[in-house]
Design an enzyme around this catalytic site. Structure first.
Site, short mmCIF file in Angstrom:
data_model
loop_
_atom_site.label_atom_id
_atom_site.label_comp_id
_atom_site.label_asym_id
_atom_site.label_seq_id
_atom_site.Cartn_x
_atom_site.Cartn_y
_atom_site.Cartn_z
N PHE A 294 0.85 -1.16 -0.11
CA PHE A 294 0.00 0.03 -0.28
C PHE A 294 0.91 1.25 0.12
CE2 PHE A 294 -2.56 3.53 1.31
CZ PHE A 294 -3.63 3.41 0.70
N ASP B 210 9.60 2.92 1.68
CA ASP B 210 8.37 3.86 2.05
C ASP B 210 8.05 3.59 3.55
OD1 ASP B 210 5.88 4.74 2.70
OD2 ASP B 210 4.84 3.87 1.01
N LYS C 244 2.75 11.07 6.97
CA LYS C 244 2.01 10.89 8.43
C LYS C 244 2.53 11.66 9.53
CE LYS C 244 0.03 6.53 6.67
NZ LYS C 244 -1.62 6.75 6.26
C1 PLP Z 1 3.06 2.84 3.68
C2 PLP Z 1 2.29 3.90 3.06
N1 PLP Z 1 2.82 4.69 1.95
C3 PLP Z 1 1.90 5.50 1.52
C4 PLP Z 1 0.64 5.83 2.16
C5 PLP Z 1 -0.29 7.06 1.45
O1 PLP Z 1 -0.17 8.38 2.22
P1 PLP Z 1 -1.28 9.34 2.13
O2 PLP Z 1 -2.49 8.64 2.65
O3 PLP Z 1 -1.02 10.51 3.00
O4 PLP Z 1 -1.41 9.66 0.70
C6 PLP Z 1 0.33 5.40 3.22
C7 PLP Z 1 -1.18 5.47 3.91
O5 PLP Z 1 -1.60 4.81 4.61
C8 PLP Z 1 1.00 4.13 3.68
O6 PLP Z 1 0.85 3.56 4.94
#
Ligand code: PLP
Length: 407
Positions: free
Chosen positions: A146, A231, A260
């Site tokens: 994700f 990530d 976040k």
């Molecule tokens: C590992 C990871 N990458 C990217 C994102 C995407 O972040 P955003 O919702 O701020 O676009 C998330 C969101 O849950 C995430 O958990």
């Protein structure tokens, strides 16, 4: 838990349902205010927040240092665009680069934007530095990932809900099973510019890869001249008991992708952080965002990095995480089939014969604990790192009660 006699909740739920797109299925709780690890709803009921905004609230709701930084900045300047510099910009980028032990920072807003930034930088690095023929760059990603919701990112999602009906899809991605180094080695060829993975897969259910996986990815990327893009949007900034989840294996990726908690639960702040030989490929006009690196975001970001620099939050996540995991693993065989995770982050598989993850979360809510289900029978526990030990016991005691009652 105090229960008042009003019922503003029902009316607010109906109104939200009437006026919003149904792209979420929230629990029927309507939060009115919050402090630390606890929130209060419009009817005066209190709940322990065990989701923490998917780790955006690592420092709890309204941490005084973060609110103070935001308030002071609100009275000065909030937005300039990147057409001009402002006095919070360089200090934020310097402090974040130092925390990450990297050279350069590129601030954006949301996590998805930071992932998009990482993809663009990796592709350009591939063409300009590695010498991949134009338009042929490939990036290796993991199944069940994700990384966000943009059209390019969902192009390499394996979750039908995230992907189906949103094509045509962006090409250039190869999907391999998470945790499988041999498959990753197989997928890499001379067109490969990057490997993009979560060091712990959050949305997939808090999946911790086999020991040695991150080290193996690092070695593979170095050997094949491929960028390792980590990530750490959900796993980073203290959640797992270290500043980064990669730290558990002493691994340094070529780029951290952050979001976040970087905004302290106050404003959206994301960034990619890397070496100058990687981020240096970008030239003026090639990438940007009107709000990225704005003064309010940077002022809060400076305070966030400051909180992380003492190691206190990482230590809390380690110590209280040990309590959380020990208590949760005692529930295996008592309504729980498996527990995974690291630090104050746990994926708990509920026995599907007993109830769904959603039902467990609804029943937990009634006891004053807010958690979130994923993929049918998993519940995630990721409370703010400011929770107390008795809060942790409160959450697990109530989970035990819910499972016992459901049996
Ligand atoms: C590992 C990871 N990458 C990217 C994102 C995407 O972040 P955003 O919702 O701020 O676009 C998330 C969101 O849950 C995430 O958990």
């Amino acid at each position: 838990m105090s229960v008042m006699n009003t019922n503003r909740t029902a009316a607010a739920v109906v109104e939200a349902d009437r006026y919003t797109a149904h792209n979420y299925h929230p629990l029927p709780v309507v939060v009115a205010d919050a402090d630390g690890a606890w929130v209060t709803d419009v009817d005066g009921r209190r709940y322990l927040d065990c989701l923490a905004g998917y780790s955006a609230l690592n420092f709890g709701h309204r941490h005084p240092a973060l609110i103070d930084a935001a308030r002071k900045q609100l009275d000065r300047v909030t937005l300039t665009s990147r057409a001009f510099l402002h006095d919070q910009f360089a200090p934020f980028c310097r402090d974040l680069a130092e925390l990450c032990r990297m050279d350069l920072v590129l601030p954006m807003n949301t996590g998805a934007e930071a992932v998009e930034t990482a993809i663009k930088v990796a592709r350009k690095w591939g063409y300009k530095v590695k010498g991949v023929p134009d338009g042929q760059a490939t990036i290796v990603v993991a199944a069940d990932n994700f990384h966000g919701r943009t059209t390019t990112i969902i192009s390499f999602s394996t979750d039908p809900d995230a992907r189906n009906d949103f094509g045509p899809y962006t090409p250039g991605f190869r999907i391999v099973p998470y945790g499988d180094l041999a498959a990753m080695r197989e997928a890499i060829d001379e067109t490969t510019v990057a490997v993009l993975i979560e060091p712990i897969q959050g949305e997939a259910g808090v999946l911790v890869p086999p020991t040695g996986y991150l080290t193996g990815v690092r070695e593979l990327c170095t050997r094949e001249s491929v960028l390792f893009l980590a990530d750490e949007i959900q796993s980073g900034l203290g959640r797992t008991g270290e500043t980064f989840a990669c730290d558990h294996e002493g691994v340094v990726p070529d780029m951290y992708i952050l979001g976040k908690a970087l905004g302290g639960g106050v404003v959206p702040v994301s960034a990619v952080v890397s070496r100058s030989d990687v981020l240096g490929v970008l030239k003026p006009g090639e990438h940007g965002s009107t709000f990225g690196g704005n003064p309010l975001a940077c002022a809060v970001g400076i305070a966030v990095v400051d909180l992380l620099s003492t190691g206190e939050f990482q230590e809390r996540a380690r110590d209280l995480g040990a309590v959380l995991h020990s208590r949760l693993s005692d529930l295996i065989g008592h309504g729980v089939t498996a527990v995974r995770g690291r630090g104050l982050w746990a994926g708990v598989d509920i026995d599907p014969a007993l109830m769904t993850g959603r039902q467990a979360c609804e029943r937990l809510m009634a006891t004053g604990v807010l958690a979130k289900d994923t993929h049918g029978s998993t519940i995630r526990f990721a409370p703010p790192l400011v929770v107390t030990e008795s809060d942790v016991h409160f959450a697990v005691d109530h989970l035990a009660d819910v499972l016992h009652a459901g049996a």
